[in-house]
Scaffold this active site. Sequence first.
Site, PDB file in Angstrom:
ATOM      1  N   ASP A   1       0.256  20.196  26.621  1.00  0.00           N
ATOM      2  CA  ASP A   1       0.485  20.753  25.292  1.00  0.00           C
ATOM      3  C   ASP A   1      -0.330  22.009  25.031  1.00  0.00           C
ATOM      4  OD1 ASP A   1       2.366  18.898  24.581  1.00  0.00           O
ATOM      5  OD2 ASP A   1       1.014  17.649  23.391  1.00  0.00           O
TER       6      ASP A   1
ATOM      7  N   ALA B   1       6.864   6.980  26.911  1.00  0.00           N
ATOM      8  CA  ALA B   1       7.583   6.614  28.129  1.00  0.00           C
ATOM      9  C   ALA B   1       7.540   7.755  29.136  1.00  0.00           C
ATOM     10  CB  ALA B   1       9.032   6.262  27.800  1.00  0.00           C
TER      11      ALA B   1
ATOM     12  N   GLU C   1     -14.483  15.721  26.755  1.00  0.00           N
ATOM     13  CA  GLU C   1     -13.598  15.225  25.706  1.00  0.00           C
ATOM     14  C   GLU C   1     -14.340  15.228  24.368  1.00  0.00           C
ATOM     15  OE1 GLU C   1     -11.169  13.745  23.064  1.00  0.00           O
ATOM     16  OE2 GLU C   1     -10.469  14.359  25.057  1.00  0.00           O
TER      17      GLU C   1
ATOM     18  N   ARG D   1       5.065   6.508  12.777  1.00  0.00           N
ATOM     19  CA  ARG D   1       5.055   5.627  13.942  1.00  0.00           C
ATOM     20  C   ARG D   1       4.590   4.234  13.555  1.00  0.00           C
ATOM     21  NH1 ARG D   1       3.812   9.379  18.694  1.00  0.00           N
ATOM     22  NH2 ARG D   1       3.408  11.406  17.764  1.00  0.00           N
TER      23      ARG D   1
ATOM     24  N   TYR E   1      11.828   1.490  21.323  1.00  0.00           N
ATOM     25  CA  TYR E   1      11.886   0.997  22.697  1.00  0.00           C
ATOM     26  C   TYR E   1      10.752   0.011  22.925  1.00  0.00           C
ATOM     27  CZ  TYR E   1       8.513   4.838  23.368  1.00  0.00           C
ATOM     28  OH  TYR E   1       7.455   5.710  23.253  1.00  0.00           O
TER      29      TYR E   1
ATOM     30  N   ALA F   1       4.801  14.479  27.837  1.00  0.00           N
ATOM     31  CA  ALA F   1       3.743  13.946  28.701  1.00  0.00           C
ATOM     32  C   ALA F   1       4.165  13.992  30.163  1.00  0.00           C
ATOM     33  CB  ALA F   1       3.398  12.519  28.293  1.00  0.00           C
TER      34      ALA F   1
END
EC number: 1.-.-.-
Length: 470
Positions: free
Chosen positions: A351, A71, A58, A227, A260, A364
């Site tokens: 992705d 979600a 990573e 966001r 949500y 996702a």
Amino acid sequence: MSTSTSEPGAIAGLPLGAEVRTDGDATGLSVAIVGGGIVGIALALGLVERGVRVSVYERAQELPEIGVGFAFNGAARKSMARLSPLVMAAVERVANENEQAYDNYWDGYTSTAEDDESSTASKRGKLLFRMPNSNMAWWSCLRSQFLNEMLQALPPGTVTFGKELDSYDDPFDTSDPVRLRFTDGTTAAANVLIGSDGLRSRVRQQLFATSHPEVCNPTYTHKTCYRAVIPMAAAESAMGLSKPHNHCMHTGPRAHVLSYPIAQHKLVNVVLFVTHDEPWVDGTGDEAISVPRMTRPGDKKVLQNRLADWRPEVRNLVAQLPDAPTAWGIFDTAEHPVPFYAAGRVGLVGDAAHASSPHHGAGAGFGVEDALALAVALGMATEKKQSVAAALQAFNDVRYDRTQWLIRSSKETGDIYEWKHFGVGGDPVKIRAELEGRQKTIWDYDVDAMAEEVKTRYEARVTSETTAHQ
């Protein structure tokens, strides 16, 4: 791993259709995963579950603490459960279900003479329609919390942070392994390289640099999102007591707002999408660079002016944004889709393979489906290069069409939310019909059948390869 104990020859504690190895606790196969996001770590857990040696690299120096909510639908959770019990346990610890059995779609734009900023009716607005969500079965969570839970479940030393891939070599015509070179000068080797390194995948860039250079980088969709994760009390003040506890989509011309609950209904994830005609200019101010940054500084006042004619509850939500919210450019690979997800001993997932806009909320989840398909395939493979290639091609065969559909449909869904999809416009009946059909493609998916198809295709390829060399 599993099989029902009611079946002849079943292994105790294992469900039907599980992949069970009979050649020891671990295979000779080694897998290097570039990218330690949700899909990469879920894949790592799935491979560990099947006895495959895995290393994750990573580029970030540490686990990011970005408070982004997202979600997972029911098909994604079925994939998690079959990937590894540890993946499912991780999401169960941090996720919450929708409180009501439907998602709400609202007219976020049209105001009425009765509107009053402080009234309950004003905050409620005009409901276009409700769609049952039992099939989508959303579970929401914070990305960082879910990722942290999965990381803790991996064996120590599996993930190395601060490792940015520079290049790789896949000498497929020799017995040598795939070799990775990192920007810090270090190297690593494995039988398989999987690029799970996201939208601007370095693995994708090298894989297609010569043959298909146009697919190396994603394209700006002319939508930008902002966001925020806000306290439940603030959301209730903005939208009323009911809306914040359910999936809500406020639709309107050239913008839409999704909200949500997350964190066991203590917080609300808010995502504002705005359409722009002009090209993307990143934080450097240079629209000509080949790989622009995906973010730039935003300005809440500009957004408030842009949405000044929208309904009170939408304006109230925008007021909850920070003064300088980060603007996230929405990029995808719809204009230049990659032609395949695997070549030689190198594969792409999530992705990196099929970068999609987020308007279906399924990117996702489809990545987790990828992880299951690839874990099944590689769990059957050996370190022999022909076996690895067969596994990666079986994965590609099963996943390509479904994931390419997602890219196209998600882009169109963004236009549906903004009342500009051809033949639909702002007609609630037509909007609902479009969304129902597209959502059915997402949730009505048999992940067990997918896994079995991967096995069948792998075995067919191995048999074909063996026959060809006899």
